[in-house]
Write a protein that holds these residues in place. Sequence first.
Motif, mmCIF file in Angstrom:
data_model
loop_
_atom_site.group_PDB
_atom_site.id
_atom_site.type_symbol
_atom_site.label_atom_id
_atom_site.label_comp_id
_atom_site.label_asym_id
_atom_site.label_seq_id
_atom_site.Cartn_x
_atom_site.Cartn_y
_atom_site.Cartn_z
ATOM 1 N N ALA A 31 -7.449 -8.025 6.163
ATOM 2 C CA ALA A 31 -6.568 -8.872 5.360
ATOM 3 C C ALA A 31 -4.959 -8.815 6.096
ATOM 4 O O ALA A 31 -4.643 -7.422 6.307
ATOM 5 N N THR A 32 -4.324 -9.760 6.060
ATOM 6 C CA THR A 32 -2.756 -9.642 6.386
ATOM 7 C C THR A 32 -2.308 -9.137 5.171
ATOM 8 O O THR A 32 -2.526 -9.340 4.002
ATOM 9 N N THR A 33 -0.847 -8.822 5.469
ATOM 10 C CA THR A 33 0.096 -8.410 4.357
ATOM 11 C C THR A 33 0.336 -9.325 3.547
ATOM 12 O O THR A 33 0.206 -9.144 2.183
ATOM 13 N N GLU A 34 0.537 -10.464 3.785
ATOM 14 C CA GLU A 34 0.568 -11.687 2.699
ATOM 15 C C GLU A 34 -0.753 -11.870 2.022
ATOM 16 O O GLU A 34 -0.629 -11.899 0.643
ATOM 17 N N GLN A 35 -1.640 -11.862 2.507
ATOM 18 C CA GLN A 35 -3.029 -11.931 1.722
ATOM 19 C C GLN A 35 -3.267 -10.879 0.593
ATOM 20 O O GLN A 35 -3.482 -11.224 -0.250
ATOM 21 N N ILE A 36 -2.967 -9.578 1.206
ATOM 22 C CA ILE A 36 -3.195 -8.605 0.318
ATOM 23 C C ILE A 36 -1.989 -8.617 -0.936
ATOM 24 O O ILE A 36 -2.571 -8.629 -2.072
ATOM 25 N N ALA A 37 -0.866 -8.861 -0.527
ATOM 26 C CA ALA A 37 0.248 -9.254 -1.517
ATOM 27 C C ALA A 37 -0.342 -10.282 -2.620
ATOM 28 O O ALA A 37 -0.093 -10.226 -4.015
ATOM 29 N N SER A 38 -0.699 -11.458 -2.100
ATOM 30 C CA SER A 38 -1.112 -12.595 -2.997
ATOM 31 C C SER A 38 -2.427 -11.953 -3.826
ATOM 32 O O SER A 38 -2.655 -12.360 -5.080
ATOM 33 N N HIS A 39 -3.266 -11.354 -3.219
ATOM 34 C CA HIS A 39 -4.629 -11.009 -3.780
ATOM 35 C C HIS A 39 -4.112 -10.022 -5.083
ATOM 36 O O HIS A 39 -4.871 -10.210 -6.152
ATOM 37 N N LEU A 40 -3.096 -9.307 -4.878
ATOM 38 C CA LEU A 40 -2.964 -7.998 -5.866
ATOM 39 C C LEU A 40 -1.710 -8.555 -6.666
ATOM 40 O O LEU A 40 -1.283 -7.559 -7.541
ATOM 41 N N ASN A 41 -0.962 -9.564 -6.269
ATOM 42 C CA ASN A 41 0.111 -10.142 -6.901
ATOM 43 C C ASN A 41 1.202 -9.184 -6.876
ATOM 44 O O ASN A 41 1.859 -8.728 -7.992
ATOM 45 N N LEU A 42 1.398 -8.703 -5.725
ATOM 46 C CA LEU A 42 2.572 -7.717 -5.144
ATOM 47 C C LEU A 42 3.571 -8.603 -4.332
ATOM 48 O O LEU A 42 3.058 -9.431 -3.785
ATOM 49 N N SER A 43 4.573 -8.023 -4.072
ATOM 50 C CA SER A 43 5.376 -8.618 -3.082
ATOM 51 C C SER A 43 5.129 -8.038 -1.913
ATOM 52 O O SER A 43 4.261 -6.728 -1.748
ATOM 53 N N VAL A 44 5.443 -8.984 -0.925
ATOM 54 C CA VAL A 44 5.066 -8.186 0.602
ATOM 55 C C VAL A 44 5.715 -7.058 0.848
ATOM 56 O O VAL A 44 4.960 -6.162 1.503
ATOM 57 N N LYS A 45 6.972 -6.849 0.274
ATOM 58 C CA LYS A 45 7.637 -5.620 0.427
ATOM 59 C C LYS A 45 6.858 -4.608 0.040
ATOM 60 O O LYS A 45 6.724 -3.400 0.689
ATOM 61 N N THR A 46 6.280 -4.547 -1.124
ATOM 62 C CA THR A 46 5.703 -3.399 -1.776
ATOM 63 C C THR A 46 4.292 -3.136 -1.132
ATOM 64 O O THR A 46 4.007 -1.767 -0.710
ATOM 65 N N VAL A 47 3.656 -4.259 -0.689
ATOM 66 C CA VAL A 47 2.536 -4.039 0.138
ATOM 67 C C VAL A 47 3.032 -3.133 1.604
ATOM 68 O O VAL A 47 2.138 -2.204 1.958
ATOM 69 N N GLN A 48 3.876 -3.666 2.157
ATOM 70 C CA GLN A 48 4.584 -2.917 3.373
ATOM 71 C C GLN A 48 4.866 -1.489 2.897
ATOM 72 O O GLN A 48 4.581 -0.667 4.040
ATOM 73 N N ASN A 49 5.518 -1.097 1.847
ATOM 74 C CA ASN A 49 5.735 0.130 1.632
ATOM 75 C C ASN A 49 4.448 1.023 1.451
ATOM 76 O O ASN A 49 4.499 2.222 1.837
ATOM 77 N N TYR A 50 3.463 0.319 0.694
ATOM 78 C CA TYR A 50 2.082 1.135 0.536
ATOM 79 C C TYR A 50 1.534 1.357 2.017
ATOM 80 O O TYR A 50 1.250 2.723 2.236
ATOM 81 N N HIS A 51 1.587 0.438 2.611
ATOM 82 C CA HIS A 51 1.014 0.688 4.035
ATOM 83 C C HIS A 51 1.920 1.472 4.671
ATOM 84 O O HIS A 51 0.961 2.599 5.427
ATOM 85 N N TYR A 52 2.871 1.928 4.766
ATOM 86 C CA TYR A 52 3.654 3.111 5.333
ATOM 87 C C TYR A 52 3.324 4.087 4.732
ATOM 88 O O TYR A 52 2.908 5.260 5.304
ATOM 89 N N LEU A 53 3.329 4.231 3.315
ATOM 90 C CA LEU A 53 3.095 5.731 2.700
ATOM 91 C C LEU A 53 1.501 6.054 2.882
ATOM 92 O O LEU A 53 1.260 7.202 3.071
ATOM 93 N N ILE A 54 0.617 5.093 3.040
ATOM 94 C CA ILE A 54 -0.716 5.327 3.375
ATOM 95 C C ILE A 54 -0.723 5.983 4.643
ATOM 96 O O ILE A 54 -1.529 6.956 5.113
#
Lengths: 216, 216
Positions: free
Chosen positions: B169-192
């Motif tokens: 999944a792309t960052t945008e897809q994850i964000a929309s699936h989970l109802n999160l902002s793209v920025k948050t998904v990016q931050n999680y990505h980095y954290l992971i």
Amino acid sequence: MSGVAATGISVLLVDDHPIVRQGYRRVLESQGDLHVVAEADNAADAYGAFKAHDPDVVLLDISMPGASGLEAIRNIRARSPRARILVFTMHNEAVLVKAAFGAGASGFVTKSSEPSAVVTAIRSVARGERAMSDDIAHILAEDSLSAGSALDQLGEREIEILRQFAGGATTEQIASHLNLSVKTVQNYHYLIKTKTGARTDAQLVRLAASRGLTRI
Amino acid sequence: MSGVAATGISVLLVDDHPIVRQGYRRVLESQGDLHVVAEADNAADAYGAFKAHDPDVVLLDISMPGASGLEAIRNIRARSPRARILVFTMHNEAVLVKAAFGAGASGFVTKSSEPSAVVTAIRSVARGERAMSDDIAHILAEDSLSAGSALDQLGEREIEILRQFAGGATTEQIASHLNLSVKTVQNYHYLIKTKTGARTDAQLVRLAASRGLTRI
DNA sequence: TTGCTGCTCGGGCAATTTTCCCAAGCCGGA
DNA sequence: TCCGGCTTGGGAAAATTGCCCGAGCAGCAA
């Protein structure tokens, strides 16, 4: 010459989840004209079951762990070119669909499909027609517009870079391994993505792994 | 007070694949004492169906795309603490199992289990007991012995995002699936990445795949 | 109650990477 | 010879990453 009765369609079920298998069996048998004559829970057993029962249609889940379902398709088709194989999986990536058809599948439906669509697909495939669910058709259509075929279109250098990348190497590591500039590796990276149609690095890794370019 | 008949166990089925759902329904109903009183194909609908039918047991597949199944568990349990939820999935990663129990699940069985084991688990859960299939017990046992993998350091949100990411999944897809902002998904990505020590996305995918978080 | 801790969620911003477009050298084939 | 494809990289705008931060909220312990 095949199947159980002259009036029915015999089906071989290949899926690694017992309860899922049993569920399919009941769904199909409730149709009246469909008969599950055998089951297999892995790609290796699939051909043996096929030989033993000569079913009209093989309903095959290619997302089995370990062995490649594509292998099973190729295996069966190589020895029994008249075999009709309907691939049934939850994955809906274009590369996978194309690989399945390339390996000799007659149809491809996703698990998101309505049961009626699956049953319809089985009957179509049994008649020798090609079948796919609506979502798959959509994905293939989009894919054919954008670009991509799979890894077969990659050059030697691209394959090598993809292998190292999928193996976990950083851009800098690849560049130094191959005595290239970082910029060149980045350009290859981009080119590989566009050629294969992968939209993310993760898809690239999955593609490479599914084609045996790297082991996980 | 609940279910259909005094002598039966009522079941709510939650799975995003229609044919799989229909398969389960037939398998369960053939048992005599099990009755599927409702179905849902996503986490969001699950609670509505639960409220409407008050089933004895919820059979829940937590590998649904987008919404977190864990969310559904917590949702149902928060409003109906007496709910018995049996998680049913093809994943067998220890962190997932622990997260499911932590969220309030009563049982956990894999799709590799025999149908009879699933049925047995449903009956156990309906009696208020805890239930898990043999392979899950094995995995938990081994996990409790080992020092814990990199994935154990991840929270459930991180696990969910990693799973979707590794799935392609792309960052945008994850964000929309989970109802999160793209920025948050990016931050999680980095954290992971920092938590697991992965230096590239490819390494992340390999890690997820090797731990059963995603299949390739 | 108060405080602490951990998870979740996102803004900010510089640094880096990605995305495309481009050119040049090389080589095999028509 | 010319064409086309592969390899190698520059350039520049767009996007993402890396890392910092704070807020809200739940659980938990003192």
